[in-house]
Motif scaffolding. Structure first.
Motif, PDB file in Angstrom:
ATOM      1  N   LEU A  51     -11.702   1.129   7.041  1.00 39.43           N
ATOM      2  CA  LEU A  51     -10.599   2.079   6.873  1.00 39.43           C
ATOM      3  C   LEU A  51     -10.712   3.247   7.860  1.00 39.43           C
ATOM      4  O   LEU A  51      -9.778   4.013   8.024  1.00 39.43           O
ATOM      5  N   GLU A  52     -11.842   3.372   8.504  1.00 41.99           N
ATOM      6  CA  GLU A  52     -12.059   4.461   9.451  1.00 41.99           C
ATOM      7  C   GLU A  52     -12.220   3.884  10.852  1.00 41.99           C
ATOM      8  O   GLU A  52     -12.546   2.705  11.005  1.00 41.99           O
ATOM      9  N   ARG A  80      -9.555  -0.886  16.479  1.00 39.12           N
ATOM     10  CA  ARG A  80     -10.073  -1.970  15.652  1.00 39.12           C
ATOM     11  C   ARG A  80     -10.384  -1.429  14.261  1.00 39.12           C
ATOM     12  O   ARG A  80     -11.525  -1.249  13.887  1.00 39.12           O
ATOM     13  N   TYR A  81      -9.388  -1.091  13.516  1.00 40.34           N
ATOM     14  CA  TYR A  81      -9.562  -0.722  12.107  1.00 40.34           C
ATOM     15  C   TYR A  81      -8.216  -0.792  11.418  1.00 40.34           C
ATOM     16  O   TYR A  81      -7.186  -0.978  12.082  1.00 40.34           O
ATOM     17  N   PHE A  82      -8.235  -0.667  10.078  1.00 44.01           N
ATOM     18  CA  PHE A  82      -7.023  -0.832   9.267  1.00 44.01           C
ATOM     19  C   PHE A  82      -5.902   0.082   9.809  1.00 44.01           C
ATOM     20  O   PHE A  82      -6.099   1.291   9.925  1.00 44.01           O
ATOM     21  N   PHE A 172       0.157   3.375  10.452  1.00 36.98           N
ATOM     22  CA  PHE A 172       0.276   2.339   9.415  1.00 36.98           C
ATOM     23  C   PHE A 172      -0.902   2.360   8.448  1.00 36.98           C
ATOM     24  O   PHE A 172      -0.749   2.082   7.265  1.00 36.98           O
ATOM     25  N   GLY A 173      -2.072   2.697   8.961  1.00 37.81           N
ATOM     26  CA  GLY A 173      -3.267   2.700   8.113  1.00 37.81           C
ATOM     27  C   GLY A 173      -3.210   3.792   7.056  1.00 37.81           C
ATOM     28  O   GLY A 173      -3.781   3.647   5.973  1.00 37.81           O
ATOM     29  N   ASP A 184      -0.377  -6.284  -6.352  1.00 39.24           N
ATOM     30  CA  ASP A 184      -1.004  -7.293  -7.218  1.00 39.24           C
ATOM     31  C   ASP A 184      -1.248  -8.595  -6.473  1.00 39.24           C
ATOM     32  O   ASP A 184      -2.057  -9.416  -6.897  1.00 39.24           O
ATOM     33  N   SER A 185      -0.524  -8.796  -5.378  1.00 36.54           N
ATOM     34  CA  SER A 185      -0.617 -10.109  -4.734  1.00 36.54           C
ATOM     35  C   SER A 185      -1.333 -10.091  -3.388  1.00 36.54           C
ATOM     36  O   SER A 185      -1.563 -11.121  -2.775  1.00 36.54           O
ATOM     37  N   ILE A 186      -1.695  -8.889  -2.900  1.00 36.96           N
ATOM     38  CA  ILE A 186      -2.379  -8.829  -1.591  1.00 36.96           C
ATOM     39  C   ILE A 186      -3.831  -8.393  -1.783  1.00 36.96           C
ATOM     40  O   ILE A 186      -4.110  -7.381  -2.433  1.00 36.96           O
ATOM     41  N   GLU A 187      -4.743  -9.140  -1.208  1.00 32.40           N
ATOM     42  CA  GLU A 187      -6.132  -8.679  -1.097  1.00 32.40           C
ATOM     43  C   GLU A 187      -6.400  -8.435   0.380  1.00 32.40           C
ATOM     44  O   GLU A 187      -6.207  -9.342   1.206  1.00 32.40           O
ATOM     45  N   CYS A 188      -6.797  -7.226   0.725  1.00 32.60           N
ATOM     46  CA  CYS A 188      -7.117  -6.944   2.130  1.00 32.60           C
ATOM     47  C   CYS A 188      -8.635  -6.901   2.279  1.00 32.60           C
ATOM     48  O   CYS A 188      -9.309  -6.049   1.700  1.00 32.60           O
ATOM     49  N   LEU A 189      -9.157  -7.839   3.049  1.00 32.10           N
ATOM     50  CA  LEU A 189     -10.594  -7.877   3.321  1.00 32.10           C
ATOM     51  C   LEU A 189     -10.869  -6.990   4.520  1.00 32.10           C
ATOM     52  O   LEU A 189     -10.234  -7.146   5.573  1.00 32.10           O
ATOM     53  N   LEU A 190     -11.791  -6.044   4.365  1.00 36.65           N
ATOM     54  CA  LEU A 190     -12.138  -5.160   5.479  1.00 36.65           C
ATOM     55  C   LEU A 190     -13.442  -5.619   6.114  1.00 36.65           C
ATOM     56  O   LEU A 190     -14.251  -6.301   5.479  1.00 36.65           O
TER      57      LEU A 190
END
Ligand SMILES: Cc1cc2nc3c(=O)[nH]c(=O)nc-3n(C[C@H](O)[C@H](O)[C@H](O)COP(=O)(O)OP(=O)(O)OC[C@H]3O[C@@H](n4cnc5c(N)ncnc54)[C@H](O)[C@@H]3O)c2cc1C
Length: 487
Positions: A51-52, A80-82, A172-173, A184-190
């Motif tokens: 996230l950073e 290169r980050y969210f 956007f981040g 409920d339907s999105i899993e964001c893998l970091l």
């Protein structure tokens, strides 16, 4: 919801309906739009960073060689980050012009398999995504005080006034983080960079993601969207090709060819009526930037590439003598003149020699690094010179001032060119597999379930900055993915 792989260990495998690789403007728009339209789909977003902003070691995963005729930085032109490179972007926005979608062979420009009207509703949605309240790009809608500061091109066959708008700029981040977190339907893998792929003849079945932390998981997906930015998406498609996947799009001679960026030019200076505004300024509906562009008729008749010109007030060198423009006998309209440097952004030609390749060097995740050969076609400079020459003639003919061309030293200009971090053209969209990498729905030719989102798919580029069109295409892709079900 977010899951940080760096906090591991996590259950080794996942399954989903839709896997999106990359969480920049393209990936986040596809994810949230698809989730909104089809809440029952199970979506995973795998983002290389956290996230950073990334550490130096993580940014090094972007490093590679730049060996083209113009210098190019691989690591400072993307993040290169969210949220992706929207963490840096400037917010300049404008849709492509209708003519930018049309093939014009004489000008060395490929066409799009879709036209602008097909994209209009998606462009309207992109304005909301990018927090731009106004989607009117006609300067006639500016308040009178601003209109007076523009050149009156009414009825001019060569040039016209147009506008840019500006996003705040939307990060956007930051802006879309909570929507992903609460979905409920999105899993964001970091910290989950795609590192390897398993495929059959036509399907990408599994993607393994991991990072410098050493954790890896494998995701089985019905459909996969690559949204890693214009360089990294091409790098990963090249990786699939290197692994022997024979799908037509991956074996296309167009893959990773035709890399383009908009580059700035200063073709000359103008002595022009004082107080013209062709730079960013405030208007009653927010910030705008008036620009001067050739008319579509002039682009067609002269086989010019599209271009826009901005004017920057400069200390007067080579000024006209004082009072000179009051000589109406010399054809001037009178009044003060100022000296302006002309800043031009030109639509680059599609240049097959401009390309990305996989290097023999590998990064810390074991992936081949990239080699970029950024090659500006020398004819781009001639097109720019021709447009500016005609412009100086028009300024003279209209009695507004005089122009002075800079000498055209193409070699020198290519050596000193600098890009604008718009990575375009490496996975071109086309009607037929012979002409590109992805089809009109952004699906890689010869595959059933692999899509590309982002400016890699642009077959030609206009002069407008790309993010507005990237988001419009991502919005369109989400509509396509939901309309065509889960497989
Ligand atoms: C200084 C600067 C100024 C700019 N100004 C403007 C402007 O004014 N107007 C404009 O239109 N554009 C501008 N741009 C360009 C704009 O930022 C990009 O067009 C836009 O961010 C592209 O969005 P994207 O989602 O396609 O790619 P990106 O924003 O690059 O996002 C790609 C994402 O993919 C992730 N990723 C990479 N590799 C992997 C992997 N292996 N697995 C999983 N995820 C991965 C990255 O971490 C990143 O989050 C600017 C760029 C820069 C650098």
């Amino acid at each position: 919801m977010f899951t940080n792989l760096a906090d591991g260990p996590h259950s080794a495998n996942r399954q989903c309906d839709l896997l999106i690789l990359g969480a920049g403007p393209a990936g986040i728009t596809v994810a949230l739009e698809t989730a909104a339209k089809a809440p029952d789909l199970n979506i995973i977003v795998a983002e290389a960073g956290g996230l950073e902003p990334s550490s130096a070691a993580e940014l090094d995963l972007y490093a590679g060689d730049s060996e083209g005729s113009s210098p190019y930085s691989l690591s400072t032109t993307r993040l290169r980050y969210f949220g992706g490179t929207s963490g840096h972007w400037g917010g300049w926005c404008r849709p492509l012009d209708a003519i930018d979608f049309i093939a014009r062979q004489q000008a060395g420009l490929a066409g799009w398999p879709i036209n602008k009207p097909e994209l209009m509703s998606h462009y309207r949605a992109a304005h909301q995504w990018l927090d731009i309240p106004d989607d009117n790009y006609d300067p006639k809608r500016l308040e009178p005080g601003l209109q007076e500061k523009l050149i009156d091109f009414s009825g001019n066959e060569w040039f016209q006034n147009r506008l840019f708008h500006f996003s705040p700029p939307t990060r956007f981040g930051t802006k879309y983080r909570s929507a992903i977190e609460q979905s409920d339907s999105i899993e964001c893998l970091l910290n989950a960079a795609a590192v390897s792929y398993e495929h059959t003849d036509t399907r990408l079945n599994k993607v393994t993601v991991g990072g410098l932390h050493g954790q890896q998981i494998t995701i089985q997906a019905n459909r996969v969207v690559i949204a890693m930015g214009g360089m990294e998406s091409a790098r990963h498609l090249l990786l699939m090709q290197q692994q022997g996947w024979q799908a037509a799009g991956l074996n296309s001679p167009k893959l990773a060819r035709g890399f383009a960026d908009h580059f700035g030019l200063r073709p000359g200076i103008l002595q022009l009526q004082a107080d013209r505004i062709y730079q960013r300024t405030e208007s009653s509906t927010g910030p705008v930037m008036p620009i001067i562009t050739p008319t579509p008729e002039a682009l067609t008749s002269e086989a010019w590439q599209n271009a826009c010109m901005m004017l920057q007030i400069t200390p007067a060198a080579n000024r006209l003598p004082p009072g000179y423009t009051n000589h109406q006998a010399l054809g001037f309209l009178g009044g003060d003149t100022w000296s302006y440097t002309v800043q031009m952004v030109l639509q680059p030609r599609s240049n097959e020699n401009s390309r990305l390749e996989l290097s023999t060097q590998t990064d810390a995740l074991g992936l081949p690094r990239i080699k970029l050969f950024w090659e500006i076609d020398p004819r781009d400079y001639q097109s720019a010179q021709s447009i500016f020459t005609r412009f100086t003639h028009e300024i003279g003919r209209l009695g507004l001032g005089r122009g002075q061309l800079k000498p055209l030293d193409t070699k020198l200009r290519r050596r000193s060119a600098s890009g604008t971090a718009h990575h375009m053209g490496t996975a071109r969209m086309a009607e037929h597999a012979a002409d590109g990498v992805v089809d009109r729905n952004l699906k890689v030719f010869g595959t059933d379930n692999l899509y590309v989102a982002g400016s890699a798919v642009f077959p030609s580029f206009g002069y407008s900055n790309p993010t507005m069109t990237i988001v419009a295409l991502a919005h369109r892709l989400a509509a396509h993915l939901t309309a065509t079900g889960t497989h």
